[in-house]
Design a protein around this motif. Structure first.
Motif, PDB file in Angstrom:
ATOM      1  N   ARG A 197       2.566  -4.325  -1.327  1.00 43.74           N
ATOM      2  CA  ARG A 197       2.603  -2.853  -1.385  1.00 43.74           C
ATOM      3  C   ARG A 197       2.823  -2.343   0.027  1.00 43.74           C
ATOM      4  O   ARG A 197       2.053  -2.686   0.930  1.00 43.74           O
ATOM      5  CB  ARG A 197       1.286  -2.297  -1.931  1.00 43.74           C
ATOM      6  CG  ARG A 197       1.058  -2.666  -3.366  1.00 43.74           C
ATOM      7  CD  ARG A 197      -0.216  -2.063  -3.926  1.00 43.74           C
ATOM      8  NE  ARG A 197      -0.445  -2.579  -5.273  1.00 43.74           N
ATOM      9  CZ  ARG A 197      -1.477  -2.272  -6.029  1.00 43.74           C
ATOM     10  NH1 ARG A 197      -2.395  -1.432  -5.587  1.00 43.74           N
ATOM     11  NH2 ARG A 197      -1.600  -2.792  -7.225  1.00 43.74           N
ATOM     12  N   GLU A 204       1.892  -0.075   1.944  1.00 48.30           N
ATOM     13  CA  GLU A 204       0.872   0.964   2.086  1.00 48.30           C
ATOM     14  C   GLU A 204       1.196   1.874   3.268  1.00 48.30           C
ATOM     15  O   GLU A 204       1.679   1.413   4.300  1.00 48.30           O
ATOM     16  CB  GLU A 204      -0.506   0.317   2.328  1.00 48.30           C
ATOM     17  CG  GLU A 204      -1.010  -0.570   1.206  1.00 48.30           C
ATOM     18  CD  GLU A 204      -1.694   0.207   0.090  1.00 48.30           C
ATOM     19  OE1 GLU A 204      -1.800   1.452   0.197  1.00 48.30           O
ATOM     20  OE2 GLU A 204      -2.104  -0.439  -0.894  1.00 48.30           O
ATOM     21  N   ARG A 241      -7.021  -3.248   3.419  1.00 50.67           N
ATOM     22  CA  ARG A 241      -5.824  -2.599   2.883  1.00 50.67           C
ATOM     23  C   ARG A 241      -4.611  -3.245   3.524  1.00 50.67           C
ATOM     24  O   ARG A 241      -4.168  -2.848   4.595  1.00 50.67           O
ATOM     25  CB  ARG A 241      -5.856  -1.090   3.132  1.00 50.67           C
ATOM     26  CG  ARG A 241      -4.674  -0.363   2.465  1.00 50.67           C
ATOM     27  CD  ARG A 241      -4.840   1.130   2.427  1.00 50.67           C
ATOM     28  NE  ARG A 241      -5.971   1.522   1.602  1.00 50.67           N
ATOM     29  CZ  ARG A 241      -5.971   1.538   0.257  1.00 50.67           C
ATOM     30  NH1 ARG A 241      -4.883   1.229  -0.397  1.00 50.67           N
ATOM     31  NH2 ARG A 241      -7.043   1.883  -0.414  1.00 50.67           N
ATOM     32  N   GLY A 242      -4.112  -4.291   2.870  1.00 51.66           N
ATOM     33  CA  GLY A 242      -2.980  -5.024   3.410  1.00 51.66           C
ATOM     34  C   GLY A 242      -1.689  -4.571   2.750  1.00 51.66           C
ATOM     35  O   GLY A 242      -1.698  -3.837   1.762  1.00 51.66           O
ATOM     36  N   GLU A 244     -13.427  -0.321  -3.090  1.00 49.36           N
ATOM     37  CA  GLU A 244     -13.064  -0.726  -4.448  1.00 49.36           C
ATOM     38  C   GLU A 244     -12.628  -2.193  -4.425  1.00 49.36           C
ATOM     39  O   GLU A 244     -11.586  -2.521  -3.878  1.00 49.36           O
ATOM     40  CB  GLU A 244     -11.924   0.152  -4.974  1.00 49.36           C
ATOM     41  CG  GLU A 244     -11.537  -0.210  -6.391  1.00 49.36           C
ATOM     42  CD  GLU A 244     -10.186   0.370  -6.797  1.00 49.36           C
ATOM     43  OE1 GLU A 244      -9.910   1.545  -6.524  1.00 49.36           O
ATOM     44  OE2 GLU A 244      -9.404  -0.396  -7.399  1.00 49.36           O
ATOM     45  N   ASN A 290     -11.055  -3.276 -10.576  1.00 53.88           N
ATOM     46  CA  ASN A 290     -11.031  -2.185 -11.537  1.00 53.88           C
ATOM     47  C   ASN A 290     -10.509  -2.659 -12.886  1.00 53.88           C
ATOM     48  O   ASN A 290      -9.853  -3.687 -12.998  1.00 53.88           O
ATOM     49  CB  ASN A 290     -10.226  -0.999 -11.020  1.00 53.88           C
ATOM     50  CG  ASN A 290      -8.825  -1.390 -10.659  1.00 53.88           C
ATOM     51  OD1 ASN A 290      -8.288  -2.336 -11.229  1.00 53.88           O
ATOM     52  ND2 ASN A 290      -8.221  -0.687  -9.739  1.00 53.88           N
ATOM     53  N   ARG A 311      -9.597  -8.528  -0.469  1.00 51.03           N
ATOM     54  CA  ARG A 311     -10.493  -7.415  -0.136  1.00 51.03           C
ATOM     55  C   ARG A 311     -11.946  -7.771  -0.433  1.00 51.03           C
ATOM     56  O   ARG A 311     -12.864  -7.343   0.280  1.00 51.03           O
ATOM     57  CB  ARG A 311     -10.079  -6.155  -0.911  1.00 51.03           C
ATOM     58  CG  ARG A 311     -10.846  -4.933  -0.429  1.00 51.03           C
ATOM     59  CD  ARG A 311     -10.511  -3.692  -1.235  1.00 51.03           C
ATOM     60  NE  ARG A 311      -9.228  -3.101  -0.870  1.00 51.03           N
ATOM     61  CZ  ARG A 311      -8.733  -2.019  -1.473  1.00 51.03           C
ATOM     62  NH1 ARG A 311      -9.404  -1.437  -2.446  1.00 51.03           N
ATOM     63  NH2 ARG A 311      -7.563  -1.533  -1.091  1.00 51.03           N
TER      64      ARG A 311
HETATM   65  P1  ATP Z   1      -6.727   1.518  -3.840  1.00 54.10           P
HETATM   66  O1  ATP Z   1      -7.207   2.790  -4.491  1.00 54.10           O
HETATM   67  O2  ATP Z   1      -7.728   0.938  -2.922  1.00 54.10           O
HETATM   68  O3  ATP Z   1      -5.359   1.642  -3.275  1.00 54.10           O
HETATM   69  P2  ATP Z   1      -5.618   0.637  -6.301  1.00 54.10           P
HETATM   70  O4  ATP Z   1      -6.244   1.550  -7.271  1.00 54.10           O
HETATM   71  O5  ATP Z   1      -4.261   0.903  -5.814  1.00 54.10           O
HETATM   72  O6  ATP Z   1      -6.613   0.459  -5.036  1.00 54.10           O
HETATM   73  P3  ATP Z   1      -5.104  -1.562  -8.123  1.00 54.10           P
HETATM   74  O7  ATP Z   1      -3.669  -1.274  -8.196  1.00 54.10           O
HETATM   75  O8  ATP Z   1      -5.861  -1.305  -9.345  1.00 54.10           O
HETATM   76  O9  ATP Z   1      -5.758  -0.852  -6.865  1.00 54.10           O
HETATM   77  O10 ATP Z   1      -5.351  -3.065  -7.660  1.00 54.10           O
HETATM   78  C1  ATP Z   1      -6.444  -3.889  -8.077  1.00 54.10           C
HETATM   79  C2  ATP Z   1      -7.320  -4.292  -6.908  1.00 54.10           C
HETATM   80  O11 ATP Z   1      -6.545  -4.808  -5.843  1.00 54.10           O
HETATM   81  C3  ATP Z   1      -8.085  -3.148  -6.278  1.00 54.10           C
HETATM   82  O12 ATP Z   1      -9.287  -2.912  -6.968  1.00 54.10           O
HETATM   83  C4  ATP Z   1      -8.341  -3.648  -4.870  1.00 54.10           C
HETATM   84  O13 ATP Z   1      -9.499  -4.447  -4.833  1.00 54.10           O
HETATM   85  C5  ATP Z   1      -7.143  -4.512  -4.594  1.00 54.10           C
HETATM   86  N1  ATP Z   1      -6.176  -3.821  -3.717  1.00 54.10           N
HETATM   87  C6  ATP Z   1      -5.374  -2.773  -4.021  1.00 54.10           C
HETATM   88  N2  ATP Z   1      -4.586  -2.432  -2.985  1.00 54.10           N
HETATM   89  C7  ATP Z   1      -4.894  -3.309  -1.992  1.00 54.10           C
HETATM   90  C8  ATP Z   1      -4.416  -3.495  -0.662  1.00 54.10           C
HETATM   91  N3  ATP Z   1      -3.455  -2.713  -0.168  1.00 54.10           N
HETATM   92  N4  ATP Z   1      -4.948  -4.498   0.079  1.00 54.10           N
HETATM   93  C9  ATP Z   1      -5.914  -5.303  -0.424  1.00 54.10           C
HETATM   94  N5  ATP Z   1      -6.401  -5.172  -1.661  1.00 54.10           N
HETATM   95  C10 ATP Z   1      -5.912  -4.194  -2.447  1.00 54.10           C
END
Ligand code: ATP
Ligand code: MG
Length: 412
Positions: A140, A142, A151-152, A258, A261, A298
């Motif tokens: 992603r 980000e 947040r990678g 988080e 989920n 994470r």
């Molecule tokens: P966030 O709100 O933190 O961006 P998200 O709602 O986008 O999370 P999901 O798409 O549901 O997250 O991804 C499932 C899990 O992956 C999340 O609960 C989180 O633990 C992890 N995750 C999401 N984005 C990242 C990221 N950029 N780096 C590391 N872990 C992540």
């Protein structure tokens, strides 16, 4: 394992861009190394922890009857056009072209691919339910990658998907995953709170997040001090001091990370991508889907944030890279080394993961590295070795005492 052979590049200073404790310590203890913003290499010590978290996840998901597969990271645009997300996803989606100028993306999530995988197989309701999961690298782009692995732009995720005929079956699987998640995070040494959340980007009906309460968390949680009510503030619009909508108690807010989920997706993807089954009445109906994520990298970071002190890491028992760290003070002293090696071999024979610092370093720097690495039990072999005794530290209790080999073997 011999530390002289283990690649653990510890650092005296944290990188200047590291803002939070976990990022500083993970880098200083030689667990991860940054390659570019939000992109990291997992070094041997860090990767051992990742593998342990993955093992726990596999055990708990296999227990509820989910089966593991592996989907491609590289995904063709057509699938994303079918779901309509190629246009909707925005700049977070890492897009690229192949040599024939066809569009691809690096998967940020796998609803499209998993739906493509099962839809040809699904003809009758008798094929349901299905619960599938994978552990894979996600991409992603980000906007603000930060806090190391928190947040990678490239990160490790466990994602799971269920396919059921009825809403009631979805509810059953949703609860199974929720319970499995509670068990997984507990085994990872994390205290989590289940928080009801906004469905956001994924879209669907109902969702819950697993939050580790922490000052460095990027989500704001509103929760009741009197009952179990908790919601992401994005969703709840409640503030400190408001009345709890469930019991009338007092609402408080706190930050959370988080780590996982769960979503009730409903038929969003099965309708747009035509994943249907014939039910008992002979009607073609779209299957009902759920999706379930855990951020593995994470989770590692959240665990460090929850357990470490400013001096160093301290690993929870089930995910520690090693259980015991043996430190012979002087590798040239035969008495020290004989005792240290005897302990090393006997503990390993018991199936315990032992790291022995056999490097020709000064005692001071061995202690410093050991403090940083945070292996929960430390055995120092030094001046008391001539009496068959060693200094044993249980770091969970911050207790140190003199023990014999027999005492130690009894303890474990
Ligand atoms: P966030 O709100 O933190 O961006 P998200 O709602 O986008 O999370 P999901 O798409 O549901 O997250 O991804 C499932 C899990 O992956 C999340 O609960 C989180 O633990 C992890 N995750 C999401 N984005 C990242 C990221 N950029 N780096 C590391 N872990 C992540
Ligand atoms: Mg996100």
């Amino acid at each position: 394992m011999k530390q002289s052979l283990l690649f653990v590049p510890t650092l005296k200073d944290a990188p200047s861009d590291a803002e939070v404790k976990s990022h500083k310590l993970m880098t200083r203890a030689g667990l991860i190394k940054q390659v570019a913003a939000g992109i990291y290499s997992y070094l041997p010590l860090g990767y051992r922890v990742i593998k342990k978290i993955e093992k726990i996840i596999r055990e708990e998901l296999d227990k509820i009857g989910a089966s593991e597969l592996l989907l491609p990271a590289l995904q063709p645009r057509d699938l994303w056009d079918e779901s309509g997300r190629w246009d909707k996803y925005g700049p977070e989606l890492m897009r690229l072209k192949d040599r024939k100028d066809r569009d691809f993306c690096l998967g940020p999530t796998h609803e499209e691919v998993i739906t493509q995988v099962v839809r040809d197989y699904l003809n009758s309701y008798k094929k349901l339910p299905l619960a599938l999961y994978q552990i894979q690298t996600k991409f992603r782009d980000e906007m603000r990658p930060r806090f190391g692995l928190m947040r990678g732009r490239e990160f490790i995720m466990k994602d799971a998907y269920t396919f059921t005929e009825t809403e009631a079956d979805l509810d059953t699987w949703y609860q199974k995953f929720s319970d499995a998640y509670t068990a997984i995070f507990k085994r990872c040494g994390l205290k989590t709170r289940i928080v009801s959340s906004d469905v956001g980007q994924i879209g669907g009906d109902e969702a819950d997040e697993f939050m580790v309460m922490s000052e460095v968390g990027e989500d704001l949680i509103t929760y009741c001090t009197d009952c179990d009510y908790a919601a992401n503030q994005d969703h709840s619009k409640l503030n400190d001091g408001d009345d709890c909508p469930v019991c009338g108690g007092t609402i408080t807010t706190a930050q959370g990370i988080e780590v996982g989920n769960i979503f009730k997706l409903g038929t969003k993807y099965s309708e747009s991508m035509n994943a249907k089954v014939i039910n008992e009445d002979g009607q073609h109906i779209p299957v009902i889907m759920g999706c379930y994520g855990i951020g593995i990298s994470r989770t590692l970071m959240a665990s460090v944030e929850q357990h470490a002190t400013d001096k160093g890491l301290l690993w929870p028992d089930e995910i520690t890279p090693f259980h015991i760290h043996i430190l012979p003070i002087n590798v040239n002293n035969e008495t020290h080394m004989t005792l240290a090696n005897t302990l090393y071999t006997s503990l390993k024979e018991k199936g315990i993961e032992v790291l022995i610092d056999d490097r020709k370093e000064r005692a001071g720097s061995k202690f410093k590295d050991s403090d940083l690495m945070g292996i929960p039990y430390r055995i120092v072999v030094g001046k008391d070795a001539k009496n068959g005794q060693v200094e044993f530290t249980n770091r969970y209790e911050s207790e140190t005492s003199l023990k014999t080999i027999e005492d130690i073997l009894d303890f474990f």
